[in-house]
Structure formats: structure tokens, C-alpha cells
Write an enzyme that holds these catalytic residues in place. Structure first.
Site, short mmCIF file in Angstrom:
data_model
loop_
_atom_site.label_atom_id
_atom_site.label_comp_id
_atom_site.label_asym_id
_atom_site.label_seq_id
_atom_site.Cartn_x
_atom_site.Cartn_y
_atom_site.Cartn_z
N ASN A 193 26.46 24.95 73.62
CA ASN A 193 25.85 23.71 73.15
C ASN A 193 26.80 23.14 72.11
O ASN A 193 27.10 23.80 71.12
CB ASN A 193 24.48 24.03 72.53
CG ASN A 193 23.88 22.87 71.77
OD1 ASN A 193 24.26 21.71 71.99
ND2 ASN A 193 22.94 23.15 70.89
N GLY A 194 27.32 21.92 72.34
CA GLY A 194 28.25 21.32 71.39
C GLY A 194 29.43 20.70 72.10
O GLY A 194 29.37 20.43 73.30
N LYS A 212 10.32 2.75 70.31
CA LYS A 212 9.45 3.60 71.16
C LYS A 212 9.35 3.01 72.56
O LYS A 212 9.43 3.73 73.54
CB LYS A 212 8.03 3.69 70.59
CG LYS A 212 7.75 4.58 69.42
CD LYS A 212 7.96 6.04 69.63
CE LYS A 212 9.38 6.42 69.44
NZ LYS A 212 9.79 7.01 68.22
N CYS A 265 21.85 20.59 73.99
CA CYS A 265 21.65 21.46 75.15
C CYS A 265 20.76 22.60 74.67
O CYS A 265 20.68 22.88 73.47
CB CYS A 265 22.96 22.06 75.62
SG CYS A 265 24.15 20.82 76.15
N HIS A 299 15.31 -18.07 63.28
CA HIS A 299 16.77 -18.09 63.18
C HIS A 299 17.44 -17.63 64.46
O HIS A 299 18.60 -17.23 64.44
CB HIS A 299 17.22 -17.25 61.98
CG HIS A 299 16.65 -17.75 60.69
ND1 HIS A 299 17.16 -18.84 60.03
CD2 HIS A 299 15.57 -17.35 59.98
CE1 HIS A 299 16.43 -19.08 58.95
NE2 HIS A 299 15.45 -18.17 58.91
N LYS A 331 16.53 15.55 72.45
CA LYS A 331 15.69 15.60 71.25
C LYS A 331 16.51 15.74 69.98
O LYS A 331 16.24 15.09 68.99
CB LYS A 331 14.71 16.77 71.38
CG LYS A 331 13.74 16.89 70.22
CD LYS A 331 12.72 15.77 70.24
CE LYS A 331 11.76 15.84 69.07
NZ LYS A 331 11.08 14.55 68.88
N GLU A 354 12.80 3.31 74.51
CA GLU A 354 13.28 4.65 74.87
C GLU A 354 12.43 5.33 75.95
O GLU A 354 12.96 6.10 76.73
CB GLU A 354 13.46 5.55 73.65
CG GLU A 354 12.19 5.99 72.98
CD GLU A 354 12.44 6.83 71.74
OE1 GLU A 354 13.38 7.62 71.72
OE2 GLU A 354 11.65 6.70 70.78
N TRP A 369 22.68 18.59 78.38
CA TRP A 369 22.78 17.14 78.11
C TRP A 369 24.28 16.88 78.09
O TRP A 369 24.99 17.33 77.18
CB TRP A 369 22.15 16.81 76.77
CG TRP A 369 22.04 15.35 76.49
CD1 TRP A 369 21.03 14.52 76.87
CD2 TRP A 369 22.98 14.54 75.77
NE1 TRP A 369 21.28 13.24 76.43
CE2 TRP A 369 22.47 13.22 75.76
CE3 TRP A 369 24.20 14.78 75.15
CZ2 TRP A 369 23.12 12.16 75.14
CZ3 TRP A 369 24.86 13.74 74.54
CH2 TRP A 369 24.32 12.44 74.53
N GLU A 421 10.40 0.34 64.78
CA GLU A 421 10.01 1.61 65.39
C GLU A 421 9.22 1.37 66.67
O GLU A 421 9.41 2.06 67.68
CB GLU A 421 9.21 2.44 64.36
CG GLU A 421 8.61 3.73 64.86
CD GLU A 421 9.62 4.75 65.39
OE1 GLU A 421 10.83 4.57 65.23
OE2 GLU A 421 9.16 5.75 66.00
N ARG A 431 15.66 19.53 74.82
CA ARG A 431 16.99 19.42 74.21
C ARG A 431 18.02 18.82 75.14
O ARG A 431 19.08 18.39 74.71
CB ARG A 431 17.47 20.81 73.76
CG ARG A 431 16.55 21.49 72.79
CD ARG A 431 17.12 22.82 72.40
NE ARG A 431 18.35 22.66 71.66
CZ ARG A 431 18.43 22.52 70.35
NH1 ARG A 431 17.35 22.52 69.63
NH2 ARG A 431 19.58 22.37 69.74
C1 F6R Z 1 13.43 8.38 68.61
C2 F6R Z 1 14.04 9.61 68.17
C3 F6R Z 1 15.41 9.58 67.64
C4 F6R Z 1 15.53 10.50 66.41
C5 F6R Z 1 16.98 10.57 65.94
C6 F6R Z 1 17.11 11.39 64.68
O1 F6R Z 1 12.14 8.58 69.06
O2 F6R Z 1 13.45 10.66 68.26
O3 F6R Z 1 15.80 8.28 67.32
O4 F6R Z 1 14.71 9.99 65.42
O5 F6R Z 1 17.77 11.13 66.94
O6 F6R Z 1 16.67 12.70 64.89
P1 F6R Z 1 16.29 13.64 63.69
O7 F6R Z 1 15.11 13.06 63.00
O8 F6R Z 1 15.98 14.95 64.34
O9 F6R Z 1 17.48 13.70 62.79
#
Ligand code: F6R
Length: 617
Positions: A101-102, A494, A2, A513, A612, A497, A75, A490, A27
């Protein structure tokens, strides 16, 4: 998770708080709220499900005056996103207003107790329970707000960053933190203060900031210095004012339609900034203070354990290939969320590397604490300076990618790989695994990567054309081998998400497999088939898909002719060492996801359900 932002001073609080919320929206963005207190102690509270722009629309039709404001972008953890569950929350008397936040894990027990004392609740949130607990403690002890917050928090289990004030006073905010970040901006002569989850909401007003540590509580009062105390033992903490290096330009879109696109295009510079002063290619040196200072530990490491989540975990997987291939050190890559709840075997001479863009990911932080408790030396690779993980690790290296605002990680990934490549090369050379001439060749080659990424970005419109063809595909597969297997993972992450298309990454040879059963004429398969990466094997995998009518989008080395014959589309990347190829192959996959998501009308920078930085487990 948040975003919190607050202002207390002599200016109009509303524009500062609402702009701050917009900067922090990455966030959390399922609901938002703001409270404003004016000179006559009138309190105006606006909350809504949805975006900060929705909140803005509501607030601006009403009274937004006042020099004291507190805002939140949410969030959801406890309680669905709706108006009632949005923050700020007020206590039963209406005097106390809080944003949080938490997660308060024992909120249910506290709520039951408060219900017996006659408290009522409008929302389903743990935060409304907390503000009423503080009110009850204040009443029972007839104490000041700061003391009441401190006493209440000693009864709380969980994680928090909170900001709270009493609307009947207009000169004081109390903030506290355990596990979630909080920064305080200090105006000239203490005539104004700013509070936020990170410094971005107040960088145009002040460069002086204080970051609270875990278990700290700050009493912010106009006209005097901030007072910080430890929550548990009431000891006084010295106020450590830091100078902010961030500037406004870094957190704005700079002419790009989305932060994600801007951040993709920033990668040449971000990679360069990451190795600037560290990679001295002409001198044949890699200089990294944090590695040099702990060199014996690195050289004697029997094993490296990497802990991370999401994209950072994928960077860890690339590092597994780098450390094993270049420095011959065995590596295990662990999801931090799994590692923290196992009883992992950590031996003497094991090194733990924690990777995190935000430096605030709760699971990664917990994994670090566990590794430390077992005696491990923990090295951090973080982007956000001064973040919790950066502070919790014994040593570490910043990626210097600059702020990453788009929720989908892009430049953080390539810069994490850059740092890990530097370390692997350095150790490989010092351990005698890479001769000086090979090492020097690698350094020269790595030095060329930013220019190659820059060139690669020029094919943006080609990728846009491919995106237009596959934007409606319900599923997509990504295949790669060796160094490019994590890149396939990855690429798939991408796509799912930001475009909500179901996608999976696989090692190319695993197709046979199981996943090959999914192949038909509707299945796009993105295959990374670079020249030095088990090329012939990957070409066979492509043939297998083609003979089942799958559609191939191949990432190939410039000049490739074989795959061109078979694939439906090819995307060429410049030639480089296979060990550095993830820094290039990643780029077209980021662009492909980006364009598909835009064409599908998705919110690229703020994909649904995501936040984020994941500061709750
Ligand atoms: C995907 C993404 C998340 C972060 C994950 C870890 O695009 O951004 O999968 O990589 O939440 O976040 P950090 O790197 O901030 O620990």
C-alpha cells in the site's frame, strides 16, 4: 488507499483473509488478489480486476487450502486496474510474494537497473519492482528475507506498508511501514498472527495488536515474539502490544442497507460520544484534557491555521466561523495539499489544527510535519485512534465517532464540528468573549443537539420523495451563508462523490457574480435558509433564483412560513443557535445525496475512483 490483510497460523487462512479484505474494501476496490500456501508448499494465487466478491467467486471455484495467506484490495496508483497489476506480486523466482500500500517514487530507476540484470516484469506496478529488488538484494547478500527487505527499503523513496513472505518457508512474514498504516494481531502463545491495514480484519480473533511506526520493520515468526527494528539504523524497537477496543458490531451494517445510511443514523450517538465527559452542561464546564494541558498556548494564540482535506477541510471552514465568532481568534483554513508545498508564514503563537477522520491522509500528515519544522504547536482532531496523524501531532482530541466505513464521510464531519465547537466555546469563555451566562446557555443548547438530530432523521422518507424528483438532474447548486456556507460545500461534495451528479456549493450572495447564469427550470438549487443566518438576505437570493425558474429545495427552521411560500420543497430543521446549525443542516443534505445515489443505482459505500483514506499524495 489499498487494503492489506494476511494470516499465518494453524487455521484455514482463506476465510480470514477474504473476510478481512471485505472489511478493508473501503480502502480500495478496483482490483483484489489473494495468495495461499498449503502444507505441501503448494502456492495458489488468484487475482482479478473488480471487487473482492469477484475474487471470492474465482477463488472458491479453486483450491483455497493453506494456513498461510496474503490478500490485497487495490486503489490503483501505478498501472491501470487489471488482473496483472493486481496484488499480490511475485518475484521472478516465484519464491517471494508481496502486497503493498503506497507508492515507490523511484521505481523507474530501480526497474531499469533490474532489467539490466535480466529481471522481467509482468505488470506496470511499482510493487513488482520492489519485490524483485528484495529478491536481488537477498541473492547478492545471501541473507535472510528480513535483512533483504530492510536493505532494499533503504534504497526506496516513497511511502509503503508492505507484507511479504517466502513461499518455501511457512512460518514467517515480514512487514514494514513508511507513511501507510499496518497493524499486527497476535494470537495466543504466538501460535498465529494477523497482519492488516487496520485491526478490523482480526478483531474476532485477538484483542492484542501492535501498530508499526514509520521506518519500522517487523519479523513475524510463528512460535516466538515479534521482532521490530528501525529500517535505517537497525536499532531494536520495543514491541508495544495494545489492547483493541473495537468490536465486531461497530464494523457491521447492523440492518442498514449501506454503511453510509447506518453512519448517518449513528450521528446522534456519535455526537454524544464525542462530547461525553467533555461537555458538562449542568456544571457549566467544558473539560478537555488536551486543551487544558496546553491552555496557555490556546489563549495566547494570535492565529489558528487549520489544515485538512475534503470533508475535513469543510469542518475546518465551519471552525473558522466558530473560532472567530465565539473566541475572537483569527483563523485561516488551508488545503493541506497546498499548504505543504507553499512556504507558509507561521509565527510564534500560531497554532495549527490538523483535522482528519482517518488520521492517515498523506497531505495532512505532510502539512503537520512542515508546521512542526517551523516551530508550530500542532493539535490534531482525528477519529482513528493511534493513527499516524494522532501520533505525529503534539496533542489532540479524538472524535470518538466509531469506525466510518462508508467512503463518503458523514458522522466524521459532524463529530469534527462537535470537537471544534467545544474548543471554541471553551476558549471564548476563558478569553472573556462569552459571558458565563451566554456560555452556559450555549452548553445547554449543545447538549440538546443529539436529540434534535434524532428527530431530524425521522424526515428520511420526505427527503426520499424529494430525491425521486431530482435524481436525474445533471447539475445541482448548493447555497448557504455564514456558518452554513461550508455546509453548502459539503452538501455538494456528498452529492457529486456518491451520485456522480455535478454539484457546486456557493456562498448564497455569490450567485449574482456568475453562477446565476446557470439557473433555468432544470436546475435544482438547495438553499440553507435558517432563521438566524442572514435570513432576509437568503430569502432575497431565493427570490432571484425563483424568478429565473430555478427549483428550490430549502432547508429552513421549523415553523418558517416565508420561504415555504416561495420554495418548491422545504425541509424543516429544529431551532438552535446559529453556531450549532451546521450540526443539523448537514443531516438532510447527507440523506438527499444518499437517496439520489441509491435511486441512480450507484455504489453508495464505494463510489468509483475514490478511496477512504488517501495515503498517497
Ligand atoms: C469525502 C471524504 C473525503 C475525506 C478526505 C480527508 O466524503 O471522505 O473528502 O474527507 O479524503 O480524509 P481524512 O478526514 O481521513 O483526512
Amino acid at each position: 488507499m489499498c487494503g492489506i490483510t494476511s494470516y499465518l497460523g494453524y487455521r484455514d487462512a482463506y476465510p480470514i483473509v477474504i473476510n478481512g479484505l471485505q472489511r478493508l474494501e473501503y480502502r480500495g476496490y478496483d482490483s483484489a488478489g489473494i495468495v495461499l500456501v498449503d502444507d505441501e508448499h503448494n502456492v495458489n494465487l488468484y487475482k482479478t480486476k473488480g471487487k473482492v466478491s469477484d475474487l471470492k467467486e474465482i477463488a472458491e471455484k479453486n483450491n483455497t487450502s493453506g494456513c498461510m495467506g496474503l490478500g490485497h484490495t487495490r486503489w490503483a496508483t501505478h498501472g491501470i486496474p487489471n488482473n496483472e497489476n493486481s496484488h499480490p506480486h511475485t518475484s521472478n523466482s516465484g519464491n517471494l510474494v508481496i502486497v503493498h500500500n503506497g507508492i515507490i517514487e523511484n521505481y523507474d530507476t530501480i526497474k531499469k537497473e533490474l532489467l539490466t540484470r535480466g529481471y522481467t516484469f509482468k505488470s506496470d506496478t511499482d510493487t513488482e519492482v520492489l519485490v524483485n529488488l528484495i529478491e536481488e538484494v537477498k541473492k547478492q547478500n545471501n541473507c535472510k528475507l528480513g535483512k533483504a527487505v530492510q536493505m532494499a527499503l533503504t534504497n526506496v523513496v516513497g511511502a509503503y506498508a508492505i507484507a511479504i513472505f517466502d513461499v518455501t518457508k511457512k512460518d514467517e512474514i515480514i512487514v514494514a511501514r513508511l507513511g501507510s498504516p499496518i497493524a499486527i494481531g497476535i494470537g495466543e502463545d504466538n501460535k498465529e498472527f494477523f497482519v492488516a491495514s487496520d485491526a478490523s480484519p482480526f478483531i474476532e480473533y485477538t484483542k492484542d495488536a501492535v501498530y508499526l511506526d514509520d521506518e519500522e520493520l517487523a519479523i513475524i515468526k510463528l512460535g516466538r515474539d515479534i521482532r521490530i527494528r528501525k529500517i535505517n539504523d537497525d536499532s531494536v524497537v520495543e514491541t508495544n502490544v495494545q489492547e483493541l477496543k473495537l468490536n465486531l458490531e461497530q464494523i457491521e451494517k447492523g440492518g442498514y442497507e449501506h454503511f453510509m445510511l447506518k453512519e448517518i443514523h449513528e450521528q446522534p450517538k456519535a455526537i454524544l460520544d464525542t462530547y461525553r465527559g467533555r461537555l458538562l452542561a449542568d456544571k457549566g464546564i467544558i473539560k478537555m484534557g488536551s486543551v487544558d494541558n496546553n491552555i496557555a498556548k490556546f489563549l495566547n494564540a494570535n492565529r489558528i491555521i487549520i489544515v485538512a482535506c475534503g470533508t475535513s477541510w469543510h469542518a475546518g471552514l465551519v471552525a473558522e466561523y466558530l473560532f472567530e465568532d465565539l473566541a475572537r481568534i483569527p483563523v485561516e483554513v488551508e488545503y493541506a495539499s497546498e499548504f505543504r508545498y507553499r512556504n507558509p508564514v507561521i509565527n510564534k503563537n500560531d497554532i495549527v489544527i490538523a483535522i482528519s477522520q482517518s488520521g492517515e491522509t498523506a497531505d495532512t500528515l505532510a502539512a503537520i510535519k512542515l508546521a512542526k519544522s517551523k516551530g508550530a504547536f500542532v493539535f490534531g482532531v482525528c477519529n482513528v485512534v493511534g493513527s499516524s496523524i494522532a501520533r505525529e501531532t503534539h496533542s489532540g482530541a479524538y472524535t470518538h465517532a466509531g469506525p466510518e466505513i462508508g467512503v463518503a464521510s458523514t458522522k466524521a464531519f459532524t463529530t469534527q464540528i462537535t470537537i471544534l465547537t467545544l474548543i471554541a466555546l471553551k476558549l471564548g469563555n476563558l478569553k472573556g468573549e462569552l459571558s458565563n451566562s451566554v456560555f452556559h446557555h450555549y452548553l445547554q443548547e449543545l447538549n440538546l443537539i443529539p436529540a434534535k438530530v434524532e428527530n431530524l432523521l425521522k424526515i428520511n422518507s420526505e427527503i426520499e420523495n424529494i430525491a425521486a424528483i431530482y435524481k436525474d438532474a445533471p447539475n445541482c447548486l448548493y447555497l448557504g451563508r455564514g456558518y452554513n456556507f461550508p455546509v453548502a460545500l459539503e452538501g455538494a461534495l456528498k452529492l457529486k462523490e456518491i451520485s456522480y451528479i455535478h454539484a457546486e456549493g456557493y456562498p448564497a450572495a455569490e450567485m449574482k457574480h456568475g453562477p446565476i447564469a446557470l439557473i433555468d427550470e432544470f436546475m435544482p438549487v438547495v438553499v440553507i435558509a435558517t432563521k438566524k443566518g442572514h435570513y432576509d438576505k437568503v430569502v432575497s437570493n431565493i427570490q432571484e433564483i425563483k424568478s429565473r425558474n430555478g427549483k428550490i429545495i430549502a432547508i429552513v427552521t421549523k415553523g418558517d412560513t416565508t420561504v415555504k411560500e416561495i420554495a418548491d420543497h422545504i425541509i424543516e430543521i429544529p431551532e438552535t443557535e446559529e453556531a450549532f446549525s451546521p450540526l443539523l443542516t448537514t443531516i438532510p443534505l447527507q440523506l438527499l445525496s444518499y437517496h439520489i445515489a441509491v435511486m441512480r443505482g450507484c455504489n453508495v459505500d464505494q463510489p468509483r475512483n475514490l478511496a477512504k483514506s488517501v495515503t498517497v499524495e
